[in-house]
Design a protein around this motif. Structure first.
Motif, PDB file in Angstrom:
ATOM      1  N   LEU A  55      40.063  34.422  35.713  1.00  0.00           N
ATOM      2  CA  LEU A  55      39.188  35.107  36.590  1.00  0.00           C
ATOM      3  C   LEU A  55      38.189  35.656  35.603  1.00  0.00           C
ATOM      4  CD1 LEU A  55      41.842  36.753  39.060  1.00  0.00           C
ATOM      5  CD2 LEU A  55      40.682  34.523  38.981  1.00  0.00           C
ATOM      6  N   GLU A  56      37.067  36.296  36.337  1.00  0.00           N
ATOM      7  CA  GLU A  56      35.929  36.795  35.591  1.00  0.00           C
ATOM      8  C   GLU A  56      36.641  38.208  34.968  1.00  0.00           C
ATOM      9  OE1 GLU A  56      33.936  37.859  39.929  1.00  0.00           O
ATOM     10  OE2 GLU A  56      32.667  38.066  37.940  1.00  0.00           O
ATOM     11  N   CYS A  57      37.706  38.890  35.814  1.00  0.00           N
ATOM     12  CA  CYS A  57      38.027  40.205  35.309  1.00  0.00           C
ATOM     13  C   CYS A  57      38.862  39.899  34.021  1.00  0.00           C
ATOM     14  CB  CYS A  57      38.930  40.835  36.413  1.00  0.00           C
ATOM     15  SG  CYS A  57      40.184  40.020  36.722  1.00  0.00           S
ATOM     16  N   ALA A  58      39.217  38.676  33.662  1.00  0.00           N
ATOM     17  CA  ALA A  58      39.752  38.228  32.194  1.00  0.00           C
ATOM     18  C   ALA A  58      41.171  37.850  32.357  1.00  0.00           C
ATOM     19  CB  ALA A  58      39.605  39.377  31.132  1.00  0.00           C
ATOM     20  N   ALA A  59      41.537  38.336  33.783  1.00  0.00           N
ATOM     21  CA  ALA A  59      43.090  37.957  34.137  1.00  0.00           C
ATOM     22  C   ALA A  59      43.321  36.483  34.325  1.00  0.00           C
ATOM     23  CB  ALA A  59      43.572  38.654  35.501  1.00  0.00           C
ATOM     24  N   CYS A  60      44.521  35.897  33.763  1.00  0.00           N
ATOM     25  CA  CYS A  60      44.896  34.559  33.922  1.00  0.00           C
ATOM     26  C   CYS A  60      45.960  34.355  35.092  1.00  0.00           C
ATOM     27  CB  CYS A  60      45.421  34.131  32.599  1.00  0.00           C
ATOM     28  SG  CYS A  60      44.044  34.018  31.549  1.00  0.00           S
TER      29      CYS A  60
END
Lengths: 110, 700
Positions: A55-60
């Protein structure tokens, strides 16, 4: 617009809608999967049972195909425009992508 | 008298809450790199100056709309318990997503500290965080920490004390004016009730009601203001959904919070988008669509090989030390009850357990590495499709693998599953995942009967075979008793992290201490009980007759035989022998003698007791004086077919009493409790019987 489970590996897309029951939808939203969010498909398991997206928030996040097919996304094409993420939320930095939505209120910068 | 400060440590899963508490207080909370390590609240007490600080570590929660039972524990605490300060821990890597929950916490308008953890990882990527800007925007103190590097953690305590002394600051988080207007109108209605007199409480409750929080809705249900609040709420839902063109007010509030937190991240974090992280590079290999599963199986195979092969060296040494010590003390100490209790009861039993400590530690080290590196979530993702075919989902993998360590926390880890059906199926088959306490029995039997057939492979086969059997049972349960689809699978995949040696060493040390304590207390007492029950009553007439025969015999070998015969007869006539013979008919079709039957039954108290009971019974029977160790005694006294049947029984039958107690606590329905108590034993017996008969037909 396409379903998330049909998105090619490596492609980026913007989430348009999540058509799941309220509880699951809320869970997905809490984990960062909600309309307006940009994601990239990193890989799938053998038989495409599950997907791994960033995701764009860097969470996978890993999710199964059953749920991914209820997430509608618009693939992100070439550079130069502004996307839905900007339209819906307002105020954050412009991104170097085009959401390719016909009804996008913002003019694309070619 | 000291001033007490009650602190709630809260945050989304896997942000390092427990690591921060460990760094602050030298507590030894279990840590791991996946969502759902902490599933129940834990309290830690600290003393600083005149302050007694009580810190409550809450299970990770993504948002106040709790989804799973372990999240409900955190939510219930936040809404109903008494605490002074909230310490909200967030992950610097995924700040915007974490801040969505922070917004909900700020709605409560309590004294709050924002701890941004794992800043070292942002710095390594060349980024930076503008701490003062976040403080200014949110209106709460912010601390940048790295629990791994023990950086900034002490500042949390000084900030807690400082905040405790200062009055509550004004709320700085407001929503869109259309929403704010509704919040104020609803809060006004709520304030008519004495429960919500305070402006802060009524505002928070109004926000929760607009967020469609069922728990809060239930809270107002029996109050006189309910009708008025309900009518106003229904109208607000409709109006807001129309005005914002959204399906639900939950979505509206979620969008609002997401917008604020995303803006906040963009304003305060300076980080270029990275090319391809190390985690992504590793994932290309470790969770490859084709090679991912074989790689996982290879890891598990290596773990069991190491458990057996490496653990075998110290195991033999410890076994020899206990055997020699027993023999020495038997000759050295004066003959009598004390000598007998010690050398035939306690020492063989405790020795039979302690000798397997190295194997258990290797297994736990492997499982800890799986948890701490972040591979656990990857394996869940890999297994999701496979598990779905058996009626489970990927998240069930975490409790199932935890079951290889200990069944008790594994039952509790099942709280991370939302759907009650999924949770009960997972818990019903968890017993098939052989726990660490069963390892000594397997190592003993594999060493005795499969020494020439690659024992490491055999151990791997036992564990994987048990797991596979569990999956088949899960499929049957899903088809027959729990029809329907498993719950949706969505799981966070944290970046790979290098395991903390301190945390690994601490965890192994705790396991060693607990194991030795159990061996020195529970096992030793059980051994004394077994010794007593197998030593009494003594048939004096029989003893006199045999002694007379022994005195008349001049041949040393014959004397020895008569002595062994006497021991065996006394053992058979003892209380334990009588009980063993009483239950033996149940186990006789599996080829078990009364000693194996007793060992299996005593194993219900704790699985280690199976080995310690065998250790005592074979030491007392004097069946084979030439073989010192328990391994050779087992080889001499147990038939191969019976040994295989015993492995199957141990693999499947009911877990220990502690695990059963945990199951009963987690599953309130008596029907499932009864089913859980009976069915594994029936399945174990039938399968063991079948295998025993097949082996007999094959000529074993």
């Amino acid at each position: 617009m396409t379903q998330l489970d049909k998105l090619e590996k490596g492609k980026r897309a913007i989430i348009e809608s999540v058509d799941l029951d309220r509880d699951t939808k809320r869970r997905f939203s809490n984990m960062g999967i909600s309309p307006g969010v940009i994601l990239r498909v990193c890989r799938r398991t053998f038989g495409s049972d599950s997907l791994h997206v960033k995701l764009e928030c860097a969470a996978c996040v890993a999710l199964s195909k059953n749920e991914a097919k209820h997430i509608n996304v618009t693939p992100i094409g070439g550079k130069g425009g502004l996307g839905l993420g900007y339209c819906r939320r307002g105020g954050f930095k412009a991104k170097d992508f085009c959401c390719e939505r016909e009804d996008c209120q913002l003019q694309k910068e070619d | 008298m000291n001033d007490e400060i009650k602190v709630a440590i809260v945050g989304q899963p896997n942000v390092g809450k427990s690591s921060i508490i460990n760094a602050l207080s030298n507590a030894k909370l279990h840590v791991g790199n996946f969502s759902g390590v902490t599933v129940e609240k834990k309290e830690v007490f600290l003393k600083r100056d005149i302050f007694d600080i009580k810190m409550t570590d809450l299970p990770g929660i993504y948002a106040l709309n709790a989804y799973t039972p372990e999240e409900q524990v955190a939510k219930d605490f936040l809404l109903n318990e008494d605490y002074d300060i909230v310490v909200n821990v967030v992950d610097a890597n995924t700040l915007s997503r974490n801040l969505i929950f922070t917004m909900q916490l700020l709605d409560m308008h309590k004294k709050t500290i924002l701890v941004i953890n794992m800043v070292d990882e942002i710095e390594k990527k060349g980024g930076s965080i503008d701490k003062s800007k976040i403080e200014e925007l949110l209106g709460i103190p912010v601390i940048l920490t790295s629990a791994k590097e023990n950086r900034g953690v002490e500042e949390i305590i000084s900030q807690i004390i400082k905040l405790h002394k200062t009055p509550l600051a004004k709320n700085k988080i407001f929503y869109n004016e259309k929403i704010e207007e509704r919040i104020e109108r609803l809060a006004k209605i709520l304030r008519k009730s004495p429960h919500f007199k305070s402006n802060d409480v009524s505002r928070f409750m109004a926000i929760r009601l607009l967020d469609r929080d069922e728990d809060v809705y239930k809270m107002i249900h029996d109050l006189p203001i309910f009708i008025e609040a309900h009518n106003a709420l229904e109208k607000m839902y409709k109006d807001l959904e129309l005005e914002f063109d959204e399906e639900s007010t939950t979505d509206i509030l979620a969008n609002e919070r997401a917008a604020i937190s995303y803006n906040l991240q963009m304003e305060t974090i300076d980080l270029d988008e990275e090319e391809e992280s190390l985690s992504e590079k590793l994932d290309n290999f470790l969770i490859h669509p084709v090679f991912g599963l074989p790689i996982f199986l290879f890891f598990m195979w290596t773990l069991f090989q190491l458990t057996f092969v490496l653990g075998n060296y110290p195991m033999n040494v410890i076994d020899a030390i206990f055997s020699e010590t027993s023999s020495f003390l038997a000759d050295f100490l004066p003959k009598g009850i004390f000598n007998s209790v010690l050398t035939e009861g306690v020492l063989p039993a405790v020795g039979a357990i302690v000798m397997f400590l190295p194997n258990i530690l290797i297994l736990f080290l492997g499982l800890n590495l799986l948890e701490q590196t972040g591979y656990m979530s990857r394996a869940s993702y890999l297994m999701d499709g496979f598990l779905k075919r058996f009626g489970l989902q990927g998240k069930a993998f975490v409790p199932l693998v935890s079951g290889f360590g200990c069944t008790v926390p594994a039952y509790m880890a099942a709280r991370t599953l939302k759907n009650p059906k999924d949770r009960i199926i997972t818990m019903l088959v968890l017993g098939f995942m052989s726990c660490g306490a069963r390892l000594p029995i397997y190592v003993l039997l594999v060493s005795a009967f499969f020494a020439n057939h690659n024992p490491g492979n055999m151990l791997f086969f036992i564990y994987i075979g048990g797991a596979f059997l569990g999956l088949i049972v899960a499929k049957i349960l899903r088809t027959v008793l729990f029809r329907g689809e498993p719950e949706p699978f969505v799981m966070e995949m944290p970046p790979y992290r290098f395991p903390s040696f301190k945390a690994l060493a601490m965890d192994l040390w705790i396991k060693t201490k607990m194991f030795l304590k159990k061996a020195g207390t529970f096992i030793a007492i059980a051994a004394m009980a077994i010794w007593f029950l197998s030593s009494y009553p003594v048939d004096n007439k029989l003893v006199q007759n045999y002694h007379a025969k022994i005195e008349q015999t001049t041949n040393i070998s014959k004397k020895q035989n008569l002595e062994n015969e006497l021991k065996a007869k006394l053992l058979e006539d003892s209380y334990l022998g009588s009980v063993g013979k009483f239950i033996q008919p149940v186990f006789a079709p599996l080829g078990f003698d009364w000693r194996l039957s007793i060992a299996v039954v005593t194993g219900l108290s704790a699985k280690e007791v199976v080995v310690s009971t065998l250790g005592t019974l074979y030491a007392m029977s004097g069946a084979d004086e030439t073989s010192k160790g328990l391994v050779s005694k087992m080889r001499q006294n147990v038939d191969f077919k019976a040994a295989v049947a015993l492995i199957i029984i141990i693999m499947i039958y009911s877990p220990c009493l502690a695990a059963m107690g945990t199951f009963y606590a987690e599953v309130p329905q008596w029907a499932w409790r009864t089913f859980y108590t009976i069915y594994p034993n029936v399945v174990a017996w039938l399968l063991a019987f079948g295998v025993y008969k097949v082996l007999a037909l094959m000529g074993y």
